[in-house]
Design a protein around this motif. Structure first.
Motif, PDB file in Angstrom:
ATOM      1  N   GLN A 748       0.835  -1.206   0.000  1.00 45.20           N
ATOM      2  CA  GLN A 748       0.000   0.000   0.000  1.00 45.20           C
ATOM      3  C   GLN A 748       0.870   1.256   0.000  1.00 45.20           C
ATOM      4  O   GLN A 748       0.555   2.251  -0.674  1.00 45.20           O
ATOM      5  CB  GLN A 748      -0.920   0.001   1.224  1.00 45.20           C
ATOM      6  CG  GLN A 748      -1.988  -1.080   1.194  1.00 45.20           C
ATOM      7  CD  GLN A 748      -2.879  -1.040   2.417  1.00 45.20           C
ATOM      8  OE1 GLN A 748      -3.448  -0.008   2.736  1.00 45.20           O
ATOM      9  NE2 GLN A 748      -2.985  -2.172   3.109  1.00 45.20           N
ATOM     10  N   LEU A 749       1.989   1.216   0.764  1.00 46.20           N
ATOM     11  CA  LEU A 749       2.896   2.365   0.783  1.00 46.20           C
ATOM     12  C   LEU A 749       3.535   2.577  -0.584  1.00 46.20           C
ATOM     13  O   LEU A 749       3.714   3.729  -1.024  1.00 46.20           O
ATOM     14  CB  LEU A 749       3.976   2.147   1.852  1.00 46.20           C
ATOM     15  CG  LEU A 749       5.018   3.253   1.985  1.00 46.20           C
ATOM     16  CD1 LEU A 749       4.356   4.563   2.400  1.00 46.20           C
ATOM     17  CD2 LEU A 749       6.099   2.863   2.989  1.00 46.20           C
ATOM     18  N   VAL A 750       3.874   1.486  -1.272  1.00 44.61           N
ATOM     19  CA  VAL A 750       4.461   1.606  -2.612  1.00 44.61           C
ATOM     20  C   VAL A 750       3.489   2.303  -3.560  1.00 44.61           C
ATOM     21  O   VAL A 750       3.865   3.184  -4.344  1.00 44.61           O
ATOM     22  CB  VAL A 750       4.844   0.208  -3.148  1.00 44.61           C
ATOM     23  CG1 VAL A 750       5.189   0.284  -4.632  1.00 44.61           C
ATOM     24  CG2 VAL A 750       6.022  -0.352  -2.367  1.00 44.61           C
ATOM     25  N   LYS A 751       2.219   1.926  -3.481  1.00 41.38           N
ATOM     26  CA  LYS A 751       1.215   2.563  -4.346  1.00 41.38           C
ATOM     27  C   LYS A 751       1.126   4.061  -4.079  1.00 41.38           C
ATOM     28  O   LYS A 751       1.033   4.879  -5.000  1.00 41.38           O
ATOM     29  CB  LYS A 751      -0.146   1.911  -4.111  1.00 41.38           C
ATOM     30  CG  LYS A 751      -0.374   0.636  -4.900  1.00 41.38           C
ATOM     31  CD  LYS A 751      -1.817   0.182  -4.752  1.00 41.38           C
ATOM     32  CE  LYS A 751      -2.092  -1.006  -5.649  1.00 41.38           C
ATOM     33  NZ  LYS A 751      -3.515  -1.434  -5.549  1.00 41.38           N
ATOM     34  N   ILE A 752       1.146   4.429  -2.793  1.00 41.69           N
ATOM     35  CA  ILE A 752       0.997   5.840  -2.434  1.00 41.69           C
ATOM     36  C   ILE A 752       2.217   6.644  -2.870  1.00 41.69           C
ATOM     37  O   ILE A 752       2.103   7.746  -3.404  1.00 41.69           O
ATOM     38  CB  ILE A 752       0.750   5.971  -0.924  1.00 41.69           C
ATOM     39  CG1 ILE A 752      -0.687   5.506  -0.599  1.00 41.69           C
ATOM     40  CG2 ILE A 752       0.962   7.396  -0.446  1.00 41.69           C
ATOM     41  CD1 ILE A 752      -1.025   5.561   0.869  1.00 41.69           C
ATOM     42  N   THR A 753       3.419   6.120  -2.648  1.00 40.53           N
ATOM     43  CA  THR A 753       4.640   6.866  -2.984  1.00 40.53           C
ATOM     44  C   THR A 753       4.821   6.990  -4.490  1.00 40.53           C
ATOM     45  O   THR A 753       5.403   7.970  -4.970  1.00 40.53           O
ATOM     46  CB  THR A 753       5.868   6.169  -2.380  1.00 40.53           C
ATOM     47  OG1 THR A 753       5.882   4.786  -2.793  1.00 40.53           O
ATOM     48  CG2 THR A 753       5.847   6.238  -0.875  1.00 40.53           C
ATOM     49  N   GLU A 754       4.357   6.005  -5.268  1.00 42.41           N
ATOM     50  CA  GLU A 754       4.533   6.066  -6.719  1.00 42.41           C
ATOM     51  C   GLU A 754       3.432   6.856  -7.406  1.00 42.41           C
ATOM     52  O   GLU A 754       3.596   7.268  -8.551  1.00 42.41           O
ATOM     53  CB  GLU A 754       4.569   4.646  -7.294  1.00 42.41           C
ATOM     54  CG  GLU A 754       5.817   3.868  -6.907  1.00 42.41           C
ATOM     55  CD  GLU A 754       5.823   2.471  -7.486  1.00 42.41           C
ATOM     56  OE1 GLU A 754       4.761   2.083  -8.049  1.00 42.41           O
ATOM     57  OE2 GLU A 754       6.855   1.789  -7.386  1.00 42.41           O
ATOM     58  N   GLY A 755       2.295   7.068  -6.744  1.00 36.37           N
ATOM     59  CA  GLY A 755       1.194   7.788  -7.368  1.00 36.37           C
ATOM     60  C   GLY A 755       0.974   9.151  -6.740  1.00 36.37           C
ATOM     61  O   GLY A 755       1.869   9.742  -6.122  1.00 36.37           O
ATOM     62  N   SER A 756      -0.237   9.664  -6.910  1.00 36.99           N
ATOM     63  CA  SER A 756      -0.632  10.950  -6.323  1.00 36.99           C
ATOM     64  C   SER A 756      -1.754  10.679  -5.321  1.00 36.99           C
ATOM     65  O   SER A 756      -2.948  10.683  -5.684  1.00 36.99           O
ATOM     66  CB  SER A 756      -1.111  11.917  -7.418  1.00 36.99           C
ATOM     67  OG  SER A 756      -0.091  12.144  -8.363  1.00 36.99           O
ATOM     68  N   PRO A 757      -1.389  10.381  -4.081  1.00 24.62           N
ATOM     69  CA  PRO A 757      -2.400   9.950  -3.116  1.00 24.62           C
ATOM     70  C   PRO A 757      -3.303  11.100  -2.687  1.00 24.62           C
ATOM     71  O   PRO A 757      -2.898  12.263  -2.625  1.00 24.62           O
ATOM     72  CB  PRO A 757      -1.567   9.433  -1.955  1.00 24.62           C
ATOM     73  CG  PRO A 757      -0.308  10.230  -2.020  1.00 24.62           C
ATOM     74  CD  PRO A 757      -0.048  10.449  -3.487  1.00 24.62           C
ATOM     75  N   THR A 758      -4.544  10.766  -2.379  1.00 25.36           N
ATOM     76  CA  THR A 758      -5.475  11.726  -1.798  1.00 25.36           C
ATOM     77  C   THR A 758      -5.345  11.699  -0.291  1.00 25.36           C
ATOM     78  O   THR A 758      -4.683  10.824   0.283  1.00 25.36           O
ATOM     79  CB  THR A 758      -6.911  11.390  -2.208  1.00 25.36           C
ATOM     80  OG1 THR A 758      -7.253  10.099  -1.669  1.00 25.36           O
ATOM     81  CG2 THR A 758      -7.053  11.349  -3.727  1.00 25.36           C
ATOM     82  N   LYS A 759      -5.972  12.652   0.349  1.00 22.95           N
ATOM     83  CA  LYS A 759      -5.938  12.705   1.801  1.00 22.95           C
ATOM     84  C   LYS A 759      -6.601  11.471   2.405  1.00 22.95           C
ATOM     85  O   LYS A 759      -6.145  10.942   3.429  1.00 22.95           O
ATOM     86  CB  LYS A 759      -6.632  13.975   2.289  1.00 22.95           C
ATOM     87  CG  LYS A 759      -6.538  14.186   3.791  1.00 22.95           C
ATOM     88  CD  LYS A 759      -7.159  15.512   4.188  1.00 22.95           C
ATOM     89  CE  LYS A 759      -7.025  15.718   5.714  1.00 22.95           C
ATOM     90  NZ  LYS A 759      -7.634  17.001   6.146  1.00 22.95           N
ATOM     91  N   ASP A 760      -7.665  11.001   1.758  1.00 25.88           N
ATOM     92  CA  ASP A 760      -8.343   9.802   2.263  1.00 25.88           C
ATOM     93  C   ASP A 760      -7.426   8.586   2.203  1.00 25.88           C
ATOM     94  O   ASP A 760      -7.445   7.737   3.110  1.00 25.88           O
ATOM     95  CB  ASP A 760      -9.619   9.543   1.451  1.00 25.88           C
ATOM     96  CG  ASP A 760     -10.654  10.631   1.662  1.00 25.88           C
ATOM     97  OD1 ASP A 760     -10.567  11.318   2.710  1.00 25.88           O
ATOM     98  OD2 ASP A 760     -11.534  10.802   0.789  1.00 25.88           O
ATOM     99  N   ASP A 761      -6.623   8.493   1.141  1.00 28.05           N
ATOM    100  CA  ASP A 761      -5.684   7.371   1.042  1.00 28.05           C
ATOM    101  C   ASP A 761      -4.683   7.405   2.184  1.00 28.05           C
ATOM    102  O   ASP A 761      -4.368   6.365   2.788  1.00 28.05           O
ATOM    103  CB  ASP A 761      -4.948   7.429  -0.293  1.00 28.05           C
ATOM    104  CG  ASP A 761      -5.875   7.215  -1.469  1.00 28.05           C
ATOM    105  OD1 ASP A 761      -6.925   6.590  -1.261  1.00 28.05           O
ATOM    106  OD2 ASP A 761      -5.558   7.695  -2.573  1.00 28.05           O
ATOM    107  N   LEU A 762      -4.165   8.590   2.497  1.00 25.22           N
ATOM    108  CA  LEU A 762      -3.195   8.713   3.589  1.00 25.22           C
ATOM    109  C   LEU A 762      -3.841   8.373   4.920  1.00 25.22           C
ATOM    110  O   LEU A 762      -3.236   7.674   5.756  1.00 25.22           O
ATOM    111  CB  LEU A 762      -2.614  10.130   3.621  1.00 25.22           C
ATOM    112  CG  LEU A 762      -1.788  10.558   2.393  1.00 25.22           C
ATOM    113  CD1 LEU A 762      -1.363  12.016   2.528  1.00 25.22           C
ATOM    114  CD2 LEU A 762      -0.566   9.675   2.241  1.00 25.22           C
ATOM    115  N   VAL A 763      -5.047   8.855   5.134  1.00 24.41           N
ATOM    116  CA  VAL A 763      -5.732   8.573   6.404  1.00 24.41           C
ATOM    117  C   VAL A 763      -6.004   7.091   6.547  1.00 24.41           C
ATOM    118  O   VAL A 763      -5.821   6.491   7.626  1.00 24.41           O
ATOM    119  CB  VAL A 763      -7.044   9.388   6.483  1.00 24.41           C
ATOM    120  CG1 VAL A 763      -7.869   8.949   7.691  1.00 24.41           C
ATOM    121  CG2 VAL A 763      -6.746  10.877   6.553  1.00 24.41           C
TER     122      VAL A 763
END
Length: 1258
Positions: A748-763
């Protein structure tokens, strides 16, 4: 005749009747009474005969004839008076062909042999690096020994270098030219000049004398010249021997003719020629005997290894060149004896000399006795500590084996066999060549021709592969198959690349009468096959051998590509069949599944082999469903990962098969989890097995594949929470659930760091991480050790990943994902380390339920504990866990040095780089903890001679050594350490009363181990701080219980005796002291001022000394006179600081004080109040004299300069004003200090070799 008994170096006085010219060559033999028959060669003295004209001096020579000075090629024709270019310079420059240089010298010799020989003598002298020159008068009037003694006196003793030892290509070329000159000289003179009984006698006598000199340069150069001279003479002797044989055959042929056809004149000529050749042969033998007995016999055991090596190298050349004369035990014994030489260089020359002999099989009969005598020594040298020597020893043993199968016993061969597993690749390759010659070489041509027509298991390689498997199994080193293959790769490549034969041995049933492979042999053959595939595909040695991947040549690259295509085409078809046959055997399957990683996957589509791909995927699916072993499942997962690479067209086909497999496993896992959770404590073994087996497979695949769309975290989290709440979850399920959840979070962290995560994804991710960290923290108290260890490792990894470094590199948006462990979690992690890492072996054995561990299990358990400690140490190093937690780690440094010493030392080094002050406080805290534990065990009355106290002191000594030798760099840290130690020692009062020592007073004895790391002026400051805690009664006590205080005070006063003298000596000698100070070392106190002023700009710290990083680089100019006020203002603290803090002194731009500065300021103020100031105050232009005792010091120490106060620096005593004229740059003093005292213990002084091992720079 020249013999070894000739007194060529004896001093003698000339007879009155003799001419004044005395031979440089051999002394007169007429006086020895040994002249028989033939006239002896040599350079005679002046016989008093009238028919022989005396030699003319060069001045008396006629002007006609050969010109003087420089010849066309630059050869010198000097008589000691000119400055023409010398023979040495011609050879050194190497611009002229050596043939022409020698020819010109020969012409000079024919014209005047004395002058030519003088050139040659000076050539040898100058080649030795001697600046002296032999004059014509010396040549004619002095003995050998006198000339050499004279040249020795003129030798340049300032430098130990001479031409043969000087570095650089120029001097390497000179050595080659030097040797070539001697060889060409003898070759050109071999028909006449060397037999004139003058030139060779002179040269041999000179070289014999020089070789006996105590000057290494003379000995080295003359030995090399003599050995090359001998080699040239051996070549001449060999030619003479050949001519003699030819002449003898011609003579015999002519004599055997019938009388009518026989030519008597020709017979007489042949007879005369044979006689002349025999005389020349005798002459050459005399010369060689003189060199051998006069030089070689003494120099082959010279103290200098290079000289010994020259002798052995050349005798090897003689024995190979002229074996009839030299290849006998009389000469071989010197090589045999030197095999035991203490220098590897000499042993290497011995082995190479012998290799040249054993290469020629015709010489084996002559070497038989030598082989029997020295074979054991040669075999033992295969284990030589010098790898180059070991390699050559193995090659020599291989040559001996080739020459005679019976020369080596089975034990000798076994000593070489095991070297194929050596980590040093050249040794292993040489041993592989030996193994190939011994086991895999076919010696029956007829059988070889018959077998060559067969293929597969019946081919010539079939039996050899069986033999290789047996050898591998008998060696019992199954983890080193890659090393065995690499060792044999260069010598047995044809055998190792016969994958068709290997496959048939595995797949086909044995024919009638043929023994089938056993299960162990099949496993070994599969392992060897995989290793050969890896070696061919990667084309570089396995890990642990070599210095890394080298760049392949074009030929090697082409071979690699061809081999990879060949193995791919073969195993694309063979691998599914192999997997089908061995799918039930986990070990075999795990090895076979490594093969696809070396495929050229384009072959599948280019060769239309998709059906073989489907067969492979089908077999891998069967393997996954049949096995639960981690090794097999990870191999399957890796194979799917490689086959799914997007760069290949087969990706879609493989992705469909993989998705179908995972869908089935996830569905099965979800149902089994539901069944297990519903049944709860009533779950049977089948329910547990279904969950565990499926979870193992999913965990293995989740490691290499992104399975987040199947949401495995939810079910894993449910299992973990249920296990925590009910306490009945099997440990293997808990371990696998933890690992699978960890992989899910990372994907999940790989997906977030490689893309443009939203605030909901981070939360959402933060919520997942937070809940998982809480579960791991709860698992630390689990009763099952594997669960606790898994939870601990995952906690450390996740805290490292989701630490403050996550936002570096422009990833500020990930700040919500940063987690900082609270105090409770830090304490639990530390407690886990203390309970599970720092345990005794006995405790560990008990925790293993009484099972008796073998050595392998102990090593594995230790490796696991080291991993646990390393994981926690990383948290400390990267400032995730507070540094004081490291105190509990550091205190075990000595007790567990063998197990964890390297980890603890590296942790200490890294933390010191982060914050020197805090690291010092942590060190002293660890010592305080040990001291408190000792007080609790033994009570307040410690036995200071006990082993426990000695252990704490030894640990303190080790800690002190880690500070290194650069005291300026660690100045503040060491002072802070002393401050904390003093406060700890006087923290509690003795309940019995003030006249009794404090309970922690004995800690001062431990603290004294760090006193040597204090600068001289800092010792005074620390001593002043110590006196704040002392009463007058304490300072007067001398009982044993007060010895730690006395010892510590003495350690602080060491080096400050002058200061004590200044307090006790009185004022009577003030004037005399002033005079001594002026005339003695005037720049001394100025130097101290510069050293201290360099440290003037310290980062401002309060008393707690909390620092986020390293010290600021000090200014290299005087902070009093040259510091930029704007620069100082940048470091000014907030104006709302407490009264009496450092901000009170900010108005002085030079003052940003550390704890040391504050202590010195207080000391000065105290001395000012008591009238004990060392300085005189100056206000405006008026000087006010203040009473002080500084005048009594012979070497004044201006300790107050430490404060960097402009006013105090200006307050110099009147008596020392004239000593401030010389102003040395402070940077120079600082540099000298750093150069003279490097930090041998600092990690910066360590370098890493290519093998990954660290070693000291010095």
């Amino acid at each position: 005749m020249i013999t070894s008994e000739l007194p060529v170096l004896q001093d003698s006085t000339n007879e009155p009747g003799q001419a004044e010219a005395v031979s440089l060559g051999v002394s007169e033999l007429e006086d020895t009474g040994e002249v028989k028959g033939k006239k002896k060669r040599g350079r005679p003295g002046r016989p008093p005969t009238a028919n022989k004209k005396p030699r003319k001096t060069p001045v008396d020579k006629p002007q006609s004839g050969a010109p003087r000075g420089r010849k066309p090629n630059g050869v010198a024709q000097q008589n000691g008076e000119g400055d023409a270019i010398t023979l040495f310079e011609v050879v050194r420059l190497g611009k002229s062909a050596m043939q022409s240089v020698v020819d010109d010298w020969i012409e000079s010799y024919k014209h005047d042999r004395d002058i030519a020989l003088l050139d040659l003598i000076n050539f040898f002298i100058q080649c030795s690096g001697c600046k002296g020159t032999v004059r014509i008068e010396m040549f004619r009037n002095m003995q050998n020994a006198e000339i050499i003694r004279k040249m020795t006196e003129e030798f340049d003793e300032d430098s130990g270098d001479y031409p043969l030892t000087m570095p650089g290509p120029q001097w390497k070329k000179f050595r080659y030219n030097f040797c070539e000159f001697i060889g060409v000289l003898i070759r050109q003179c071999q028909y006449s000049i060397i037999y004139d009984e003058y030139m060779m006698d002179t040269v041999i006598s000179l070289l014999t004398g020089l070789s006996d000199s105590q000057v290494r340069a003379f000995r080295h150069t003359s030995t090399l010249a003599a050995m090359k001279l001998m080699t040239a003479l051996v070549n001449v002797a060999l030619n003479l021997s050949i001519h003699q044989d030819n002449t003898q055959r011609q003579y015999e042929a002519e004599r055997n003719k019938i009388v009518g056809k026989r030519a008597n004149e020709k017979l007489e000529l042949l007879l005369q020629k044979r006689k002349e050749l025999q005389e020349n042969q005798d002459e050459i033998e005399n010369m060689m005997n003189s060199i051998f007995k006069g030089i070689f016999v003494h120099r082959y055991r010279d103290a200098i290894a290079e000289i010994r090596a020259i002798c052995i190298e050349e005798i090897g050349v003689w024995m190979k060149m002229y074996s009839d004369a030299f290849l006998n035990d009389s000469y071989l014994k010197y090589v045999g004896w030197t095999l035991h030489d203490r220098q590897g260089e000499v042993r290497l020359k011995c082995l190479k000399a012998l290799q040249n002999l054993y290469t020629n099989r015709e010489l084996f009969p002559k070497l038989e006795l030598f082989t029997n005598r020295f074979k054991d020594r040669i075999v033992s040298m295969t284990l030589d500590k010098e790898y180059d020597v070991a390699v050559e020893a193995i090659r020599l043993v291989t040559l001996i084996l080739q020459g005679s199968e019976d020369a080596l016993s089975n034990e000798d061969c076994e000593n070489v066999y095991h070297l194929v597993y050596s980590a040093h690749r050249p040794v292993a390759v040489a041993a592989g060549e030996f193994l190939h010659r011994k086991l895999f070489s076919r010696h029956d041509p007829q059988a070889e021709e018959a077998l060559a027509k067969r293929r597969g298991r019946n081919s010539p390689n079939g039996n050899l592969i069986r033999m290789l498997v047996l050898f591998f199994l008998e060696s019992e080193l199954h983890e080193h198959a890659a090393y065995l293959v690499d060792s044999l790769w260069e010598s047995s490549q044809e055998l190792l690349k016969d994958w068709e034969c290997m496959t048939e041995l595995l797949l086909e049933e044995p024919v009638q009468g043929e023994e089938a492979l056993s299960d162990r042999q099949e496993s070994a053959l599969i392992e060897l096959t995989v290793c050969t595939i890896r070696q061919a595909a990667e084309a570089h040695p396995p890990v642990g051998r070599g210095t890394g991947k080298r760049v392949l040549t074009a030929k090697e690259r082409k071979t690699q590509i061809d081999d990879r295509n060949k193995l791919t085409e073969h195993f694309i078809m063979a691998l599914p069949m192999l997997l089908s046959k061995y799918q039930a055997d986990a070990e075999k399957v795990a090895n076979l599944l490594q093969i696809p990683t070396f495929f050229d996957l384009d072959v599948y589509s280019a060769g239309r082999m998709e059906k073989h791909l489907d067969a492979l995927l089908k077999q891998i699916r069967f393997v996954v469903e049949k096995h639960t072993e981690t090794e097999v499942l990870e191999a399957c997962s890796k194979t799917y990962s490689i086959l799914c690479s997007e760069e290949y067209t087969i990706m879609n086909r493989v992705d469909i098969a993989r998705s179908q497999l995972i869908d089935e496993m996830v569905d099965r896992f979800s149902h089994s989890v539901e069944d297990l959770l519903q049944e709860g404590e009533e779950a049977d073994d089948d329910d547990i097995y279904n969950v565990l087996s499926t979870l193992k497979r999913l965990t293995a695949f989740h490691n290499a594949h992104d399975l987040t769309r199947w949401d495995l975290f939810g079910n894993c989290y449910r299992l973990l929470k249920t296990g925590i709440e009910q306490g009945s979850m099997p440990e293997q399920i808990a371990v696998q659930a933890l690992q699978c959840s960890h992989y899910s979070i990372l994907w999940q962290l790989v997906k977030i760091t490689e893309g443009s995560p939203t605030k909901d994804d981070l939360v959402a991710l933060r919520r997942v991480v937070k809940s998982f960290l809480a579960v791991c923290q709860q698992c630390l108290s689990n009763v099952n050790t594997p669960v606790k260890e898994q939870a601990f490792m995952l906690l450390c990894d996740l805290l490292m990943i989701f630490s403050h470094q996550l936002t570096t590199g422009g990833r500020d948006a990930l700040q919500p994902l940063v987690f900082n462990p609270d105090a409770q979690l830090q304490n639990e992690l530390l407690s886990f380390v203390l309970d599970h890492v720092f345990i005794d072996q006995d405790d560990e054995s008990q925790s293993m339920e009484g099972d008796e561990e073998d050595e392998a299990n102990k090593i594995e358990a230790l490796h696991k504990r080291r991993n646990l400690l390393a994981a926690f140490s990383k948290l400390i190093i990267y400032d995730i866990v507070d540094m004081p937690a490291a105190a509990d780690i550091f205190k075990h440094y000595m007790k567990y040095y063998n197990d964890y010493g390297d980890i603890i030392k590296e942790t200490l080094s890294k933390t010191r780089q982060t914050d020197k002050i805090q690291c010092a406080k942590t060190l002293i805290l660890s010592l305080q903890q040990l001291f408190n534990e000792l007080i609790q065990d033994q009570g307040p009355n410690l036995d200071r001679t006990s082993s426990h106290v000695s252990g704490i002191k030894e640990l303190a000594r080790r800690f002190a050594l880690t500070f290194g030798l650069d005291q300026i760099k660690t100045r503040e840290a060491v002072a802070t350490l002393h401050k904390d130690g003093i406060e700890f020692a006087f923290k509690y009062q003795n309940p019995k009363g003030a006249e009794y020592p404090p309970p922690n007073l004995a800690f001062l004895e431990v603290l004294s181990e760090f006193s040597s790391k204090l600068l001289r002026q800092d010792k005074k400051t620390v001593h002043s701080y110590l006196e704040k805690f002392l009463t007058e009664q304490m300072m007067e006590r001398r009982e044993d219980v007060w010895l730690p205080l006395i010892s510590y005070r003495n350690s602080l006063l060491t080096g400050g005796d002058e200061d004590r003298l200044s307090v006790t000596s009185g004022g009577a000698s003030s004037k005399a002291s002033s005079v001594r100070s002026k005339k003695g070392r005037p720049p001394l106190h100025k130097k101290r001022i510069d050293e201290e002023s360099v440290e003037g700009s310290w980062l401002m710290r309060n008393d707690t000394i909390q620092t986020p990083g390293a010290l600021q680089t000090p200014q290299l100019t005087s902070t009093v006179l040259r510091e930029n006020p704007r620069q100082a203002a940048e470091h000014m603290p907030d104006q709302d600081s407490e009264p009496g803090s450092e901000s009170d002194y900010v108005h002085n731009p030079q003052m940003q004080m550390s704890w040391l500065s504050q202590q010195k300021l207080e000391e000065v103020n105290r001395k000012d109040r008591t009238g004990m100031s060392y300085m005189k105050a100056r206000s405006g232009g008026v000087r006010q004299t203040v009473r002080g005792l500084m005048e009594d010091d012979a070497e004044p120490i201006f300790e107050d300069v430490m404060m960097s106060s402009r006013g105090q620096l200006e307050d110099m005593t009147e008596e020392f004003e004239d000593t401030m004229v010389i102003d040395l740059p402070p940077s120079r003093n600082r540099r000298e200090r750093a150069e003279l005292r490097p930090d041998f213990f600092d990690s910066a002084a360590m370098i890493e070799d290519d093998s990954g091992f660290t070693m000291p720079m010095f």
